[in-house]
Scaffold this motif. Structure first.
Motif, PDB file in Angstrom:
ATOM      1  N   UNK A 220      -3.218   1.605 -12.614  1.00  0.00           N
ATOM      2  CA  UNK A 220      -3.952   0.353 -11.826  1.00  0.00           C
ATOM      3  C   UNK A 220      -5.304   0.218 -12.433  1.00  0.00           C
ATOM      4  N   UNK A 221      -5.746  -1.115 -12.431  1.00  0.00           N
ATOM      5  CA  UNK A 221      -6.994  -1.422 -12.829  1.00  0.00           C
ATOM      6  C   UNK A 221      -8.421  -0.887 -12.167  1.00  0.00           C
ATOM      7  N   UNK A 222      -9.460  -0.791 -12.840  1.00  0.00           N
ATOM      8  CA  UNK A 222     -10.538  -0.689 -12.081  1.00  0.00           C
ATOM      9  C   UNK A 222     -10.721  -1.595 -10.795  1.00  0.00           C
ATOM     10  N   UNK A 223     -11.578  -1.258  -9.956  1.00  0.00           N
ATOM     11  CA  UNK A 223     -12.051  -2.146  -8.847  1.00  0.00           C
ATOM     12  C   UNK A 223     -12.761  -3.301  -9.124  1.00  0.00           C
ATOM     13  N   UNK A 238     -27.561 -11.928 -26.761  1.00  0.00           N
ATOM     14  CA  UNK A 238     -28.103 -12.201 -27.986  1.00  0.00           C
ATOM     15  C   UNK A 238     -27.082 -12.321 -28.982  1.00  0.00           C
ATOM     16  N   UNK A 239     -26.215 -11.036 -29.252  1.00  0.00           N
ATOM     17  CA  UNK A 239     -25.164 -10.974 -30.086  1.00  0.00           C
ATOM     18  C   UNK A 239     -23.864 -11.307 -29.442  1.00  0.00           C
ATOM     19  N   UNK A 240     -23.666 -10.296 -28.272  1.00  0.00           N
ATOM     20  CA  UNK A 240     -22.484 -10.437 -27.594  1.00  0.00           C
ATOM     21  C   UNK A 240     -22.744 -11.679 -26.589  1.00  0.00           C
ATOM     22  N   UNK A 241     -22.003 -12.803 -26.519  1.00  0.00           N
ATOM     23  CA  UNK A 241     -22.232 -13.871 -25.641  1.00  0.00           C
ATOM     24  C   UNK A 241     -21.411 -14.086 -24.642  1.00  0.00           C
ATOM     25  N   UNK A 242     -20.201 -13.519 -24.559  1.00  0.00           N
ATOM     26  CA  UNK A 242     -19.437 -13.418 -23.377  1.00  0.00           C
ATOM     27  C   UNK A 242     -18.436 -12.748 -23.772  1.00  0.00           C
ATOM     28  N   UNK A 243     -17.696 -12.080 -22.551  1.00  0.00           N
ATOM     29  CA  UNK A 243     -16.177 -11.325 -22.542  1.00  0.00           C
ATOM     30  C   UNK A 243     -15.056 -12.550 -22.611  1.00  0.00           C
ATOM     31  N   UNK A 244     -14.399 -12.465 -23.764  1.00  0.00           N
ATOM     32  CA  UNK A 244     -13.213 -13.453 -23.944  1.00  0.00           C
ATOM     33  C   UNK A 244     -12.086 -12.924 -22.881  1.00  0.00           C
ATOM     34  N   UNK A 245     -11.571 -11.803 -22.750  1.00  0.00           N
ATOM     35  CA  UNK A 245     -10.801 -11.353 -21.992  1.00  0.00           C
ATOM     36  C   UNK A 245     -10.961  -9.715 -21.926  1.00  0.00           C
ATOM     37  N   UNK A 246     -10.534  -9.079 -20.805  1.00  0.00           N
ATOM     38  CA  UNK A 246     -10.834  -7.575 -20.601  1.00  0.00           C
ATOM     39  C   UNK A 246      -9.655  -6.810 -19.928  1.00  0.00           C
ATOM     40  N   UNK A 247      -9.300  -5.780 -20.297  1.00  0.00           N
ATOM     41  CA  UNK A 247      -8.283  -5.105 -19.550  1.00  0.00           C
ATOM     42  C   UNK A 247      -8.867  -3.851 -19.159  1.00  0.00           C
ATOM     43  N   UNK A 248      -8.639  -3.049 -17.983  1.00  0.00           N
ATOM     44  CA  UNK A 248      -9.004  -1.861 -17.774  1.00  0.00           C
ATOM     45  C   UNK A 248      -7.852  -1.198 -16.884  1.00  0.00           C
ATOM     46  N   UNK A 249      -7.827   0.248 -17.160  1.00  0.00           N
ATOM     47  CA  UNK A 249      -6.703   1.023 -16.791  1.00  0.00           C
ATOM     48  C   UNK A 249      -7.332   2.474 -16.491  1.00  0.00           C
ATOM     49  N   UNK A 250      -6.836   2.971 -15.306  1.00  0.00           N
ATOM     50  CA  UNK A 250      -7.125   4.343 -14.929  1.00  0.00           C
ATOM     51  C   UNK A 250      -6.267   5.318 -15.554  1.00  0.00           C
ATOM     52  N   UNK A 255     -11.218   8.729 -14.835  1.00  0.00           N
ATOM     53  CA  UNK A 255     -11.104   8.197 -16.344  1.00  0.00           C
ATOM     54  C   UNK A 255     -10.771   6.786 -16.284  1.00  0.00           C
ATOM     55  N   UNK A 256     -11.515   6.286 -16.822  1.00  0.00           N
ATOM     56  CA  UNK A 256     -11.203   4.610 -17.072  1.00  0.00           C
ATOM     57  C   UNK A 256     -11.090   4.171 -18.486  1.00  0.00           C
ATOM     58  N   UNK A 257     -10.295   3.644 -19.074  1.00  0.00           N
ATOM     59  CA  UNK A 257      -9.928   2.881 -20.182  1.00  0.00           C
ATOM     60  C   UNK A 257     -10.540   1.605 -19.988  1.00  0.00           C
ATOM     61  N   UNK A 258     -11.498   0.964 -20.978  1.00  0.00           N
ATOM     62  CA  UNK A 258     -11.713  -0.326 -20.986  1.00  0.00           C
ATOM     63  C   UNK A 258     -11.579  -0.934 -22.437  1.00  0.00           C
ATOM     64  N   UNK A 259     -10.679  -1.746 -22.577  1.00  0.00           N
ATOM     65  CA  UNK A 259     -10.514  -2.777 -23.712  1.00  0.00           C
ATOM     66  C   UNK A 259     -10.851  -4.091 -23.684  1.00  0.00           C
ATOM     67  N   UNK A 260     -11.738  -4.792 -24.436  1.00  0.00           N
ATOM     68  CA  UNK A 260     -12.065  -6.066 -24.179  1.00  0.00           C
ATOM     69  C   UNK A 260     -12.172  -6.899 -25.561  1.00  0.00           C
ATOM     70  N   UNK A 261     -12.024  -8.135 -25.689  1.00  0.00           N
ATOM     71  CA  UNK A 261     -12.393  -9.028 -26.779  1.00  0.00           C
ATOM     72  C   UNK A 261     -13.657  -9.465 -26.359  1.00  0.00           C
TER      73      UNK A 261
END
Length: 307
Positions: A220-223, A238-250, A255-261
């Motif tokens: 399951x993803x994070x809440x 400044x450097x990071x202007x936005x989240x293009x897409x993101x996935x989370x997984x418990x 313990x949460x895994x976060x993967x984002x572009x």
């Protein structure tokens, strides 16, 4: 197992169920009540279930290995799923079988004071166990309803104990009703009907538990609230202007895994991007402490590619 794993509630339920199982079985030996036999097996199954939850919590604390680089947090989900299977097979199916046998071959209940006394004792003991589970759940439930808490909780132990204790209390009332009607009418069929109802109840609870823990096992993803906190923490403007897409997984309850572009500017240097990623990871862990594994991939934002 962390405090949110509900260790206190599990231990309270284990102690109550062991004492109740012995008392119910003694009452069955003296009275011959099938409801008491079904209830003693139910309490014994519940005791085994609490043992499984404690074992799962212990195994989940093992350190990560090269073969299991993300650790063993999901052990808690596996053992919670086993609980639903035990409750279905040992508790529910046995009670249905006993109820069917008693309806087709009813026997008079003797020494009625044994089952009645034990059932009253069991209701009191289970109420204390249920109260402990409710108290621990309220500490982390927040504004969620009880249905939402059971469906959304990432730590499986408290929802399992809550449903088990609730089922035990309802089952005890059904058993008391079956024994009482059998005594009032002199017809042992009512004892069998009460036993049959207990079995149906346990199977329904087992199915609910199996469905919820299956979802956790699949991942399951994070809440929603945690996802928004992570997105806000990533962007520095400044450097990071936005989240293009993101996935989370418990990977486990805590313990949460976060993967984002993430989007960066084309003229940023490698050093600036690396520093921004390290800073973003630190902000994520501060905003959502259970985010243990974080992978951020920098990219140039292109609207058509982000869809």
């Amino acid at each position: 197992m962390s405090a949110s794993g509900g260790t206190k509630a599990i231990v309270a339920a284990l102690a109550a169920n062991l004492a109740i199982a012995v008392a119910k079985f003694v009452a069955f030996l003296f009275s011959g009540s099938s409801s008491m036999l079904a209830e003693s097996v139910h309490s014994l199954a519940d005791s085994g279930n609490q043992g499984l939850l404690l074992l799962g919590g212990k195994k989940a604390q093992r350190e990560a290995t090269p073969q299991h680089p993300f650790g063993y947090g999901r052990e808690r989900y596996i053992y919670a799923f086993l609980v639903s299977i035990v409750l279905f097979t040992v508790g529910g199916m046995f009670a249905i079988y006993e109820g069917y046998e008693k309806i087709h071959d009813p026997h008079e209940i003797t020494h009625w004071y044994w089952p009645v006394g034990v059932l009253v004792f069991a209701i009191i003991a289970e109420s204390f166990s249920f109260r402990t589970a409710i108290k621990e759940s309220n500490e982390i439930r927040g504004q969620q309803t009880w249905t939402q808490f059971i469906r959304r909780a990432k730590a499986p132990e408290l929802p399992v104990v809550l449903l088990e204790d609730f089922g035990a209390l309802v089952g005890l009332v059904l058993a008391l009703g079956g024994v009482g009607l059998a005594l009032l009418t002199g017809n042992g069929v009512w004892d069998g009907i009460g036993t049959l109802c207990i079995g149906i109840l346990l199977i329904v609870i087992a199915i609910v538990l199996a469905a919820e823990t299956k979802s956790l096992l699949l991942g399951e993803a994070a809440g929603v609230e945690e996802v928004e906190k992570i997105k806000a923490a990533v962007v520095d403007g400044d450097v990071v202007t936005r989240v293009i897409h993101m996935r989370t997984l418990h990977l486990g309850p805590e313990e949460l895994l976060v993967a984002a572009k993430i989007a960066v500017e084309g003229n940023d240097t490698a050093t600036e991007v690396a520093d921004a990623i390290n800073a973003a990871e630190a902000r994520i862990r501060e905003a959502v402490p259970i985010a243990r594994v974080i992978y951020l991939e920098p990219d140039i934002y292109r609207p058509e590619a982000a869809k």
